[in-house]
Design a protein around this motif. Structure first.
Motif, PDB file in Angstrom:
ATOM      1  N   ASN A 101       0.795  -1.229   0.000  1.00  0.00           N
ATOM      2  CA  ASN A 101       0.000   0.000   0.000  1.00  0.00           C
ATOM      3  C   ASN A 101       0.828   1.280   0.000  1.00  0.00           C
ATOM      4  N   ILE A 102       2.129   1.188   0.289  1.00  0.00           N
ATOM      5  CA  ILE A 102       2.944   2.414   0.298  1.00  0.00           C
ATOM      6  C   ILE A 102       3.854   2.505  -0.917  1.00  0.00           C
ATOM      7  N   ALA A 103       3.660   1.614  -1.882  1.00  0.00           N
ATOM      8  CA  ALA A 103       4.466   1.672  -3.113  1.00  0.00           C
ATOM      9  C   ALA A 103       4.179   2.975  -3.847  1.00  0.00           C
ATOM     10  N   HIS A 138       9.157  15.575   3.924  1.00  0.00           N
ATOM     11  CA  HIS A 138       9.695  14.455   3.158  1.00  0.00           C
ATOM     12  C   HIS A 138       9.821  14.836   1.679  1.00  0.00           C
ATOM     13  N   THR A 139      10.890  14.362   1.056  1.00  0.00           N
ATOM     14  CA  THR A 139      11.094  14.619  -0.376  1.00  0.00           C
ATOM     15  C   THR A 139      10.904  13.354  -1.206  1.00  0.00           C
ATOM     16  N   LEU A 140      11.001  12.199  -0.567  1.00  0.00           N
ATOM     17  CA  LEU A 140      10.859  10.923  -1.271  1.00  0.00           C
ATOM     18  C   LEU A 140       9.517  10.289  -0.969  1.00  0.00           C
ATOM     19  N   SER A 141       9.100   9.377  -1.837  1.00  0.00           N
ATOM     20  CA  SER A 141       7.882   8.615  -1.569  1.00  0.00           C
ATOM     21  C   SER A 141       8.100   7.750  -0.331  1.00  0.00           C
ATOM     22  N   VAL A 142       7.010   7.276   0.248  1.00  0.00           N
ATOM     23  CA  VAL A 142       7.072   6.558   1.521  1.00  0.00           C
ATOM     24  C   VAL A 142       7.913   5.290   1.416  1.00  0.00           C
ATOM     25  N   ASP A 143       7.776   4.547   0.316  1.00  0.00           N
ATOM     26  CA  ASP A 143       8.555   3.309   0.190  1.00  0.00           C
ATOM     27  C   ASP A 143      10.045   3.589   0.051  1.00  0.00           C
ATOM     28  N   ASP A 144      10.404   4.612  -0.728  1.00  0.00           N
ATOM     29  CA  ASP A 144      11.821   4.960  -0.857  1.00  0.00           C
ATOM     30  C   ASP A 144      12.388   5.429   0.482  1.00  0.00           C
ATOM     31  N   HIS A 145      11.631   6.252   1.186  1.00  0.00           N
ATOM     32  CA  HIS A 145      12.074   6.730   2.507  1.00  0.00           C
ATOM     33  C   HIS A 145      12.304   5.555   3.456  1.00  0.00           C
ATOM     34  N   VAL A 194      11.119  -3.399  11.540  1.00  0.00           N
ATOM     35  CA  VAL A 194      10.435  -2.194  12.039  1.00  0.00           C
ATOM     36  C   VAL A 194      10.869  -0.974  11.231  1.00  0.00           C
ATOM     37  N   THR A 195      12.164  -0.861  10.978  1.00  0.00           N
ATOM     38  CA  THR A 195      12.688   0.277  10.227  1.00  0.00           C
ATOM     39  C   THR A 195      12.093   0.330   8.829  1.00  0.00           C
ATOM     40  N   LEU A 196      11.973  -0.825   8.199  1.00  0.00           N
ATOM     41  CA  LEU A 196      11.370  -0.880   6.866  1.00  0.00           C
ATOM     42  C   LEU A 196       9.874  -0.570   6.910  1.00  0.00           C
ATOM     43  N   MET A 197       9.190  -1.048   7.950  1.00  0.00           N
ATOM     44  CA  MET A 197       7.732  -0.979   7.991  1.00  0.00           C
ATOM     45  C   MET A 197       7.190   0.173   8.844  1.00  0.00           C
ATOM     46  N   HIS A 198       8.055   1.075   9.289  1.00  0.00           N
ATOM     47  CA  HIS A 198       7.575   2.077  10.258  1.00  0.00           C
ATOM     48  C   HIS A 198       6.477   2.982   9.709  1.00  0.00           C
ATOM     49  N   ASP A 199       6.370   3.095   8.380  1.00  0.00           N
ATOM     50  CA  ASP A 199       5.343   3.970   7.799  1.00  0.00           C
ATOM     51  C   ASP A 199       4.273   3.212   7.011  1.00  0.00           C
ATOM     52  N   VAL A 200       4.163   1.894   7.195  1.00  0.00           N
ATOM     53  CA  VAL A 200       3.202   1.130   6.379  1.00  0.00           C
ATOM     54  C   VAL A 200       1.765   1.583   6.624  1.00  0.00           C
ATOM     55  N   GLY A 201       1.504   2.166   7.782  1.00  0.00           N
ATOM     56  CA  GLY A 201       0.149   2.630   8.082  1.00  0.00           C
ATOM     57  C   GLY A 201      -0.303   3.765   7.191  1.00  0.00           C
ATOM     58  N   LYS A 202       0.643   4.482   6.582  1.00  0.00           N
ATOM     59  CA  LYS A 202       0.281   5.612   5.722  1.00  0.00           C
ATOM     60  C   LYS A 202      -0.471   5.160   4.481  1.00  0.00           C
ATOM     61  N   ASP A 232      -3.642   8.154   6.949  1.00  0.00           N
ATOM     62  CA  ASP A 232      -2.588   9.143   7.153  1.00  0.00           C
ATOM     63  C   ASP A 232      -2.674   9.795   8.528  1.00  0.00           C
ATOM     64  N   SER A 233      -3.914   9.966   9.034  1.00  0.00           N
ATOM     65  CA  SER A 233      -4.097  10.683  10.292  1.00  0.00           C
ATOM     66  C   SER A 233      -3.632   9.874  11.498  1.00  0.00           C
ATOM     67  N   ASP A 234      -3.810   8.562  11.450  1.00  0.00           N
ATOM     68  CA  ASP A 234      -3.443   7.719  12.590  1.00  0.00           C
ATOM     69  C   ASP A 234      -2.530   6.597  12.103  1.00  0.00           C
ATOM     70  N   HIS A 235      -1.580   6.954  11.244  1.00  0.00           N
ATOM     71  CA  HIS A 235      -0.817   5.922  10.547  1.00  0.00           C
ATOM     72  C   HIS A 235       0.070   5.104  11.479  1.00  0.00           C
ATOM     73  N   ALA A 236       0.526   5.690  12.587  1.00  0.00           N
ATOM     74  CA  ALA A 236       1.421   4.962  13.489  1.00  0.00           C
ATOM     75  C   ALA A 236       0.682   3.814  14.176  1.00  0.00           C
ATOM     76  N   VAL A 237      -0.539   4.072  14.626  1.00  0.00           N
ATOM     77  CA  VAL A 237      -1.335   3.028  15.290  1.00  0.00           C
ATOM     78  C   VAL A 237      -1.713   1.945  14.289  1.00  0.00           C
ATOM     79  N   VAL A 238      -2.163   2.371  13.101  1.00  0.00           N
ATOM     80  CA  VAL A 238      -2.528   1.411  12.050  1.00  0.00           C
ATOM     81  C   VAL A 238      -1.311   0.581  11.659  1.00  0.00           C
ATOM     82  N   GLY A 239      -0.172   1.263  11.484  1.00  0.00           N
ATOM     83  CA  GLY A 239       1.058   0.563  11.120  1.00  0.00           C
ATOM     84  C   GLY A 239       1.496  -0.430  12.166  1.00  0.00           C
TER      85      GLY A 239
END
Length: 811
Positions: A410-412, A421-428, A462-470, A474-481
């Motif tokens: 979902n973050i591709a 942020h300057t990069l897309s979520v997956d690149d970041h 965890v480092t790879l997946m820390h933003d998967v909730g986005k 987007d509003s509660d992405h940390a909990v969802v992730g």
């Protein structure tokens, strides 16, 4: 109709599909009409056949390759023969005049047929412009003569010509990062790269063609994907021209573009995000295909390594590892994801670069639904490598990361337009792993090196997946992730302890940097609020490492020496604070209550400023002792109070609730109410220097006397009178005064016999000594009163401590 209206109409009708063909036809027709009008004007009723007039209008450069947009310059070449029977100079002059009258950016070049070779053969830019040409109008015979001349000159310095175009896409073993606000012309996968590809294809064929299908490199599906991606890129480029006269795709243009393209939202993504993902995905595809084809064409007749080098560097899986770069044979058969992971895991654990051939081999990997158990083990092996980043990056570049690690799907190509942020979520996310494997801070590196193998696997995941909730919210992405991570980590069969720690880290992955940058880290409540969310020292260590990686991946310039020092200070203070179990327990219970408050229906109805004020209340005891509904109600009332509010109830017993924004005489009130026998008292400092006080008595009052009692209560609270209150009998061993209870607070405990006027006297002593209470709890059970006061520390408090004790005790 305005000249742009027809374009807007087309977009609304066709969602931009095949717009480039429509645009080319429009531009060609305008030029044809212009040329026709010139000849009608010149020859009038004696107009000869166009084939018999020795000139031809030819599209060149990007116009010929159909790589233009609405505002693009249109390059045309007018080839002619200067024949005595025609007044060539007059014809060319008339054509120039009429073309200049067109409201188009036309750049016309007039050239005699015999000068084509001499004009173009040694000029790289000019030669590129005619590497592919397209007939517009005029003599087709003249066009064919010009085409033949141009095809002939393609063999002149062909290798140098191709090398110069190839250089713009080098190196082939490093795919550039694509910013989430790309320039559709010059960025990775932009129009300029497709132009270079077409110039090379046409030059190598020595014919006027740029067909990928003739190479037998890409299958039908891939060619279709290439064409669809290019069509969308060019349509979007024209839209940007129309909307903002721009070629950079950014957030400011998205809403208008989305409406024109009539893009529909999905369950988890709005239309704006879908457009952004689509253009980033399209440009990645175009950049990848262009490099793959050009690399193949460059290597087709020129081996970059000898047979012996290849034989010695061949790995067991059939890839070649040469100078720490992985290559794949062109016709190596695609395999399944599990087999691919097995092959990658079998490679030496070094930081490889992957050639475009290897990326393309990975891209062709097939799904393997029947090999889930083996795949699970191979994924864990991949994350156990010290150099997993290069392989994870390759999966991302090949656009199969979501197939290998499902939560990443979902973050591709997902953008995050936050000015940060300057990069897309997956690149970041991928770059965050790079910094995890290349920690420069020695202290943080030591923390990482001390982790066990499972700890390193978990932290890398965890480092790879820390933003998967986005990709979902987007509003509660940390909990969802965090929830997504829990499910995935359990599927990988990580230990429950590792899973729980990973969930905490993702849930609070921005917490450490937020606290360090936005809050006073020397305040005790800040520290205990922070560490109570993490839970233990080991999680703090991991959060520190994770914060380092995320900050650097966002922008290395953000991790300044000052930021590094601030994070380290927060880490040191927090680690020491874990030893104070009492305060940590309070803070932990507060965090849980804050979570419940956020989920409460009444909380959603509050204005944002009141929501913020609730969580700034310094007293942990308020959160420990009261339920979410009560805390919300107290905060709402306190926000309204500008003076003093008194509420009296008289059900089973007399109860008084006070919210005050001003200094009050609590000793006087307690004296007035002494006959009702105080059973319980609590005091909590709120926000904006306001206090909440609750008094519970053992006796009640007659209902007819409530209004009168309330008036007396308000009067006493506002009274400046210093009352003479009898000193109760309190011995020294019944008082404990901890001046150094914590960095911010002193703690006073009184455990003595219940006596009339006891609390009124204590409050009067506090008033005289200017003691500032943050929170207090007073309770009387079986004729014994147990009193706890948390007091703000100050130099004056330390100076008067003995005096306060002497005033309180009777000995």
């Amino acid at each position: 109709m305005n000249k742009s209206d027809k374009f807007y109409t087309y977009f609304k009708k066709n969602q931009g599909r095949n717009f480039i063909n429509f645009l080319i036809k429009e531009r060609d027709e305008q030029i044809k009409s212009c040329v026709s009008s010139v000849f009608v004007d010149l020859f009038q009723d004696f107009m000869p056949s166009i084939e018999n007039i020795p000139f031809s209008v030819i599209a060149t450069n990007k116009y010929a390759q159909s790589l233009i947009s609405v505002n693009s310059q249109l390059n045309i070449l007018i080839v002619y023969k200067d024949i005595k029977g025609f007044d060539t100079k007059n014809i060319l002059k008339a054509l120039t005049t009429q073309l200049n009258k067109l409201d188009l950016k036309i750049k016309a070049k007039f050239l005699p047929l015999e000068l084509i070779n001499e004009t173009f053969k040694d000029d790289f830019k000019a030669k590129s412009s005619v590497s592919f040409i397209r007939y517009i109008c005029g003599s087709k015979a003249m066009y064919k003569l010009a085409r033949d001349e141009i095809n002939t000159l393609k063999t002149h310095n062909q290798a140098d010509f191709i090398a110069k175009h190839t250089k713009s896409l080098l190196p082939f073993n490093q795919i550039p990062l694509l910013e989430q606000t790309p320039n559709l012309k010059s960025s990775y996968g932009g129009v300029d790269e497709i132009y270079a590809l077409n110039c090379i294809l046409s030059t190598l064929s020595c014919e006027n063609q740029i067909r990928l299908s003739t190479l037998n490199l890409l299958d039908e599906k891939q060619i279709s994907q290439f064409n669809l991606s290019l069509d969308f890129l060019l349509s979007l480029k024209s839209l940007l021209n129309l909307v903002n006269d721009d070629e950079i795709f950014s957030e400011k243009n998205i809403e208008t573009i989305t409406k024109l393209l009539q893009t529909k939202s999905t369950k988890s993504q709005d239309t704006n995000i879908r457009i952004s993902q689509k253009i980033l995905n399209s440009m990645r595809n175009l950049g990848l295909y262009a490099r793959f084809v050009i690399a193949y064409l460059n290597r087709k007749n020129k081996a970059i390594y000898t047979f012996t080098q290849k034989r010695l560097s061949r790995t067991k899986c059939g890839l070649y590892a040469i100078n720490d770069t992985l290559y794949a044979p062109l016709h190596k058969k695609p395999t399944t994801i599990t087999t691919l992971l097995t092959q990658l895991n079998a490679l030496a654990d070094i930081n490889y670069k992957l050639d475009i051939s290897a990326i393309f081999y990975i891209k062709n990997t097939k799904a393997d639904e029947n090999e889930q158990e083996s795949k699970k083990e191979q994924i864990k092996r991949l994350f156990s490598k010290n150099n997993a980043f290069c392989l994870l990056e390759a999966l991302c570049d090949a656009s199969i990361m979501g197939s290998v690690i499902k939560p990443m799907e979902n973050i591709a190509h997902l953008p995050k337009y936050d000015g940060y942020h300057t990069l897309s979520v997956d690149d970041h996310s991928i770059i965050s792993v790079k910094f995890l494997e290349n920690i420069k801070d020695k202290f943080i590196k030591n923390l990482y090196d001390e982790l066990c193998l499972e700890g390193k696997i978990m932290l890398k995941l965890v480092t790879l997946m820390h933003d998967v909730g986005k990709g979902v919210s987007d509003s509660d992405h940390a909990v969802v992730g965090a929830n997504i991570f829990r499910a995935y980590a359990n599927r990988l069969e990580l230990s429950q302890n590792a899973v729980n720690t990973g969930v905490t880290l993702i849930k609070y992955h921005t917490l450490m940097q937020d606290v360090a940058n936005r809050e006073d880290i020397y305040l005790e409540r800040t520290i205990f609020g922070f560490i109570s969310k993490l839970g233990d020292k080991k999680t703090l260590d991991l959060a520190y490492i994770l914060s380092y990686c995320i900050l650097n991946a966002t922008d290395e310039a953000l991790y300044t020496p000052y930021t590094a020092k601030l994070l380290r200070k927060l880490y040191d203070i927090s680690r020491e604070s874990f030893d104070d179990e009492t305060l940590l327990d309070e803070a932990t219970r507060r965090v849980k209550k804050e979570t419940s408050i956020k989920r409460h229906d009444e909380f959603d109805k509050l204005e944002q400023n009141i929501k913020d004020k609730i969580f700034k209340i310094s007293s942990n005891l308020l959160f420990v002792k009261h339920n979410p509904a009560d805390i919300i109600a107290i905060a709402k009332k306190a926000n309204e109070v500008t003076d003093t509010s008194v509420n009296i109830s008289n059900t089973q017993n007399l109860s008084v609730k006070i919210i005050s924004a001003k200094q009050i005489n609590l000793a006087s009130l307690l004296t007035v109410l002494a006959d009702f026998d105080l059973a319980y008292m609590e005091i909590f400092k709120l926000f904006d220097e306001k206090f909440f006080i609750r008094l519970e008595f053992n006796k009640n009052v007659k209902n007819a006397e409530i209004l009168n009692l309330k008036a007396k209560a308000i009067q006493s609270l506002k009274s400046d009178e210093i009352l003479k209150i009898s000193r109760p009998n309190i011995t020294k061993d019944e008082i404990t005064f901890e001046l150094n209870h914590s960095n911010e607070y002193a703690r006073l405990n009184i455990n003595t016999r219940d006596q009339r006027g006891l609390m009124a006297y204590v409050m009067s002593v506090f008033s005289k000594a200017d003691v500032k209470i943050t929170s207090a709890k007073v309770q009387t059970i079986k004729n014994r009163t147990r009193n706890l006061f948390l007091i703000e520390k100050s130099d004056m408090l330390c100076y008067n401590s003995d005096k306060i004790l002497n005033l309180l005790t009777s000995e």
